[in-house]
Design a protein around this motif. Structure first.
Motif, mmCIF file in Angstrom:
data_model
loop_
_atom_site.group_PDB
_atom_site.id
_atom_site.type_symbol
_atom_site.label_atom_id
_atom_site.label_comp_id
_atom_site.label_asym_id
_atom_site.label_seq_id
_atom_site.Cartn_x
_atom_site.Cartn_y
_atom_site.Cartn_z
ATOM 1 N N PRO A 156 2.194 -3.418 -6.461
ATOM 2 C CA PRO A 156 1.413 -3.467 -5.216
ATOM 3 C C PRO A 156 0.047 -4.105 -5.403
ATOM 4 O O PRO A 156 -0.429 -4.860 -4.539
ATOM 5 N N THR A 157 -0.606 -3.798 -6.546
ATOM 6 C CA THR A 157 -1.918 -4.391 -6.801
ATOM 7 C C THR A 157 -1.828 -5.905 -6.935
ATOM 8 O O THR A 157 -2.664 -6.652 -6.406
ATOM 9 N N VAL A 158 -0.788 -6.372 -7.638
ATOM 10 C CA VAL A 158 -0.599 -7.811 -7.794
ATOM 11 C C VAL A 158 -0.349 -8.479 -6.436
ATOM 12 O O VAL A 158 -0.878 -9.557 -6.144
ATOM 13 N N VAL A 159 0.457 -7.819 -5.580
ATOM 14 C CA VAL A 159 0.744 -8.375 -4.251
ATOM 15 C C VAL A 159 -0.533 -8.482 -3.424
ATOM 16 O O VAL A 159 -0.807 -9.501 -2.786
ATOM 17 N N VAL A 203 0.831 -1.207 0.000
ATOM 18 C CA VAL A 203 0.000 0.000 0.000
ATOM 19 C C VAL A 203 0.862 1.252 0.000
ATOM 20 O O VAL A 203 0.580 2.223 -0.731
ATOM 21 N N GLN A 204 1.929 1.266 0.808
ATOM 22 C CA GLN A 204 2.813 2.434 0.847
ATOM 23 C C GLN A 204 3.482 2.674 -0.505
ATOM 24 O O GLN A 204 3.602 3.820 -0.957
ATOM 25 N N THR A 205 3.908 1.612 -1.159
ATOM 26 C CA THR A 205 4.524 1.754 -2.482
ATOM 27 C C THR A 205 3.522 2.318 -3.482
ATOM 28 O O THR A 205 3.849 3.195 -4.293
ATOM 29 N N ARG A 206 2.296 1.832 -3.435
ATOM 30 C CA ARG A 206 1.267 2.320 -4.341
ATOM 31 C C ARG A 206 0.978 3.802 -4.102
ATOM 32 O O ARG A 206 0.846 4.602 -5.050
#
Length: 419
Positions: free
Chosen positions: A174-177, A147-150
């Motif tokens: 991030p979405t894939v994770v 979430v922070q990366t996104r």
């Protein structure tokens, strides 16, 4: 702890911890030695405790014979804990990275539970809470980083010098994770529901066979215990291997010679000696103990692998440790029941009670009469019983009960309602 830590310098605090830990360890060791030396803990209890600390040390056979005491395989870990097995080390790493009182407790709890669960499969029950906590920390950190990366990528100005491919990867990763974590959790729920329905929802006395779409139930245990309760005197004494002791007492309402409380090794060894002996040698033991009925579990008709013949090696090993002059393990060979079987095996009470009259029956799975569905051809057929008589055989031959014939000068044991 925080109060004492605030009063002392870091060096003094570390010294205090060392002294307290050393003193505590010495006190526990001295107390354990004293308790063992004065006999407050029985040798078998000490052996059970020693098994947890030194799993490869020699132990009493009755302890090793219990399947719940065996070492845990990796498949068992994955079967019970699923993908949390692989998340737990990640969670413990983050606990090390941020040491607090809570994370220190979790580290100590997890390390001890991992060690002990590897020694005894039954202790996976202790491991699961620590695994769930550590796995939850790993998932939380993973999702937080995603979430922070996104959010950082969304906050970057459009004119920031980042290659288009790199920007797209950083936005999608991030979405894939998050989607992967959600999918894993969904699979985990499905796995838990399946495990609960297949492995942990069926009573152990009702056996299942067939496929999920064509499932068959074998109710021989319950039927046999009901027969005991209805057709034997209330004071009848039943001898069987210890696995069925509690069931006979609770469902059959009859006294058993041994049960699942396996602390009395001599009693269990005596039953093993009876099963391993010839009929003429076992009969004096049975009459001395006032045994009225003998019960054995036989899987040769249905292919049920957890029968008494497959447990017979442990019966012999346990009884030979207590009665070495009466029971010799080497005289049973490989405990086969076919043409390769030794005379000791073919003349034992276990063989006779399992295969009496079976030479006329064909296995449920198909085959010639008198062929064991698990072990093949029999080494001996058409024998008679001198001191026992068949009292009951369940529908699928799984439970067989024999009545001990009374001595000539003793009154016979009659069924309820007979005179």
């Amino acid at each position: 702890v925080k109060f004492v830590k605030g009063l002392l310098s870091p060096k003094s605090y570390r010294h205090l911890l060392f002294v307290a830990g050393t003193f505590g360890g010495i006190t526990v060791a001295v107390a354990a030695a004293a308790v063992l030396s004065f006999g407050y803990i029985a040798p078998q209890s000490a052996s059970r405790f020693r098994t947890l600390l030194t799993p490869h040390a020699d132990t009493i056979p009755i302890i090793s014979s219990v399947s719940e005491h065996h070492a845990t395989s990796w498949s068992s870990y994955f079967f019970d804990v699923h993908f949390i097995t692989f998340l737990m080390p990640v969670g413990l790493y983050y606990c090390f990275a941020s040491l607090t009182d809570g994370t220190l407790f979790l580290l100590a709890f997890a390390c001890t539970s991992v060690y002990f669960s590897g020694i005894m499969i039954r202790l996976i029950l202790v491991l699961v809470p620590a695994a769930c906590l550590a796995g939850g920390i790993a998932l939380s950190v993973c999702m937080e980083l995603a979430v922070q990366t996104r959010l950082k990528m969304l906050q970057l100005p459009a004119h920031t010098p980042v290659e288009e491919t790199t920007r797209a990867v950083l936005q999608m990763a991030p979405t894939v994770v998050l989607m992967g974590v959600t999918l894993l959790l969904d699979f985990y729920v499905v796995h838990c529901v399946w495990i609960s329905s297949q492995a942990y929802s069926s009573p152990s006395i009702i056996l299942q066979g067939g496929t999920s779409s064509n499932r068959s139930l074998l109710d021989d245990y319950r039927e046999a215990y009901f027969w005991l309760a209805q057709n034997t005197p209330e004071d009848a004494r039943v001898a069987s291997w210890w696995d069925y002791g509690y069931q006979i007492a609770a469902m059959g309402n009859r006294t058993t010679l041994v049960d699942n409380n396996t602390w009395n090794n001599t009693h269990i060894a005596t039953v093993g000696r009876v099963m391993a002996s010839k009929e003429e040698d076992a009969y004096p033991i049975l009459t001395k103990l006032d045994v009225d009925y003998l019960l054995v579990v036989f899987g040769g008709f249905t292919g049920y692998s957890s029968d008494d013949i497959n447990k017979f090696a442990w019966m012999v090993k346990i009884s030979s440790g207590v009665f070495p002059s009466s029971v010799r393990e080497d005289t049973f060979g490989r405990f086969g029941v076919g043409p390769e079987a030794t005379p000791t095996m073919l003349n034992s009470m276990m063989y006779k009670m399992s295969y009496y009259r079976y030479w006329n029956a064909s296995p449920l799975t198909g085959g010639s009469p008198g062929v064991d569905a698990l072990r093949g051809e029999l080494g001996r057929r058409k024998f008679t019983l001198q001191h026992l008589e068949e009292a009951y055989t369940s529908e699928h031959w799984i439970v067989r009960i024999y009545r001990v014939r009374p001595e000539p000068n003793r009154a016979p044991v009659l069924a309820v309602g007979y005179t």
